[in-house]
Write an enzyme that holds these catalytic residues in place. Structure first.
Site, PDB file in Angstrom:
ATOM      1  N   LYS A  90       4.281 -43.517 -21.064  1.00 30.53           N
ATOM      2  CA  LYS A  90       4.033 -44.042 -19.728  1.00 30.53           C
ATOM      3  C   LYS A  90       3.853 -42.927 -18.687  1.00 30.53           C
ATOM      4  O   LYS A  90       2.782 -42.379 -18.545  1.00 30.53           O
ATOM      5  CB  LYS A  90       5.164 -44.980 -19.296  1.00 30.53           C
ATOM      6  N   TYR A  96      11.918 -53.522 -27.864  1.00 27.62           N
ATOM      7  CA  TYR A  96      10.573 -53.345 -28.410  1.00 27.62           C
ATOM      8  C   TYR A  96      10.259 -51.859 -28.480  1.00 27.62           C
ATOM      9  O   TYR A  96      10.402 -51.138 -27.492  1.00 27.62           O
ATOM     10  CB  TYR A  96       9.549 -54.053 -27.513  1.00 27.62           C
ATOM     11  N   ASP A 148      14.846 -44.770 -26.852  1.00 29.52           N
ATOM     12  CA  ASP A 148      13.443 -45.049 -26.564  1.00 29.52           C
ATOM     13  C   ASP A 148      13.307 -45.120 -25.048  1.00 29.52           C
ATOM     14  O   ASP A 148      13.585 -46.138 -24.421  1.00 29.52           O
ATOM     15  CB  ASP A 148      13.035 -46.368 -27.216  1.00 29.52           C
TER      16      ASP A 148
END
Length: 433
Positions: free
Chosen positions: A268, A145, A240
């Site tokens: 994050k 994702y 990613d």
């Protein structure tokens, strides 16, 4: 058994205002047959909801709270900067200070650009890869994702854990056709795609350690093989590391596995709990970004001073000697003891773990879960029962089989013992049932 009357009342109101009653993340609690809790505060390893329940947090705000909630050093940094202004929409020195730290810790990044989310970073990096290579197609992996951008919602994991064509209405088929998706850990499938379309592929993008199909680890030689394929065909390798950056190692998955990507996306942890993302890589590629180059990308809140301060304070905490060693000790003991409890009770599980993230797969069809198909074959209903059981006893796990479980340095001996004890109770209850 805990009760949540205030959360239920607030959720009823929320459904009148927000689609599905939620903003982010879309995962909510639907997959485990419940309703989302409304939280009021957090401190260290614990969350406190509006009904006064105290919950041990294995959710970690989906990853960024690796140093614990409301860490005094992070709060002090944010409060100090807030006194000087909340947003400038212009350059300030903290952008440079945080960038210096990121570039030092991840040497594959020679230059970077701050954005406001991991999704924005991934969208931007693919536009850059297409411009730099002059090619249109990208290759991703089933269950990986990369945010909710149109081109990524093909065989995505996490909240869109379905397989096939576009995973969401509103994604044009013509756009989806530019995204090629193959099984994670399958180098032969990657080779086969490149054999027929290699000259059209701008980049391979992947979560080097998957967190959105549950935690999936790269097989030996997989990341190295992708690096070699990209070099051979002139495509770019994009990691990613929105989830894995500074979590699985100080230098991310690229440090842990010793493979250097061309471009990297981050998020994050570099925001320390505030909305910050970034993308970066080789200097000659990044030179294409406007205003230096011709690839447009901009954002008013990019480099926001509050996010820069929180991220900088967090990265400084991570560099305290022994930080990652402590996380490793916790992870090793916790996973070993959970496996031992399951084995002695007859509960069939597999645990995949990397750094400060792991996933418990219930009733697997194989002793090794290495791809999205293997994760989907596990018993998600059993996971839902586990989630509800643990929540009732004060443990807040991600409400989906297809999400990694996160912890941080605020988790210690007491938290570990309580977790093992509750899991043992769950396993014994299942055996009696």
């Amino acid at each position: 058994m805990k009760s949540y009357p205030k959360s239920k009342a607030l959720f009823a109101q929320a459904k009148k205002m927000f689609p599905g009653g939620v903003n982010s993340p879309v995962r909510a609690f639907k997959t485990v047959g419940g309703e989302p809790l409304f939280l009021e505060s957090a401190k260290g390893a614990y969350l406190y909801d509006v009904d006064g329940n105290c919950l041990l947090d294995y959710f970690n705000s989906w990853g960024p709270m690796i140093a614990g909630h409301a860490h005094p050093a992070v709060l002090a940094a944010v409060c100090e900067v807030a006194q000087r202004g909340l947003s400038f929409g212009a350059c300030h020195e903290l952008e440079l200070t945080l960038a210096e730290q990121v570039l030092k810790l991840m040497p594959s990044l020679e230059r970077l650009r701050f954005v406001s989310s991991g999704t924005e970073a991934c969208l931007s990096v693919i536009r850059l890869a297409r411009a730099y290579t002059g090619r249109e197609k990208i290759l991703k992996f089933n269950g990986n994702y990369h945010g909710h951008g149109d081109g990524f919602l093909v065989a995505a994991g996490s909240g869109v854990a379905t397989f096939g064509l576009p995973d969401s209405p509103g994604v044009p088929s013509a756009l989806a056709a530019l995204t090629l998706s193959v099984p994670y850990n399958d180098l032969e499938a990657v080779e086969a795609v490149f054999a027929t379309q290699g000259e059209k592929i701008a980049a391979i993008i992947l979560e080097p350690v998957v967190g959105n199909a549950g935690c999936l680890l790269p097989e030996l030689g997989f990341l190295e093989g992708l690096r070699a394929i990209c070099d051979r065909w002139g495509a770019l390798l994009v990691f990613d590391e929105v989830m894995t950056g500074f979590r699985v190692a100080l230098g991310g998955a690229q440090e842990r596995f010793g493979v250097k990507p061309d471009l990297t996306t981050l998020g994050k942890i570099i925001g320390g709990g505030l909305p910050v993302g970034a993308y970066g890589g080789r200097s000659e590629i990044m030179a294409r970004i406007a205003p230096e180059g011709d690839v447009y990308q901009a954002g008013t809140l990019s480099g926001n001073p509050l996010g820069m301060a929180a991220g900088l304070a967090t990265l400084q905490l991570l560099q305290v000697p022994g930080f990652y060693e402590g996380l490793g000790v916790y992870s090793d003991e916790l996973t070993k003891r959970l496996l031992a409890v399951a084995g002695s009770s007859g509960e069939r599980i597999v645990i995949n773990a990397c750094g400060a993230m792991f996933t418990i797969f219930f009733e697997p069809v194989s002793e090794r879960i290495i791809d999205f198909e293997g994760a989907k074959a596990c018993n998600s209903e059993r996971f839902a029962r586990f989630f509800k059981f643990m929540l009732d006893r004060g443990f807040y796990f991600p409400p989906s089989q297809f999400e990694a479980i996160f912890f941080g340095s605020a988790h210690g001996r007491v938290e570990l013992e309580n977790t093992v004890s509750a899991f043992e109770e769950f396993c014994m209850a299942g055996r009696v049932a």
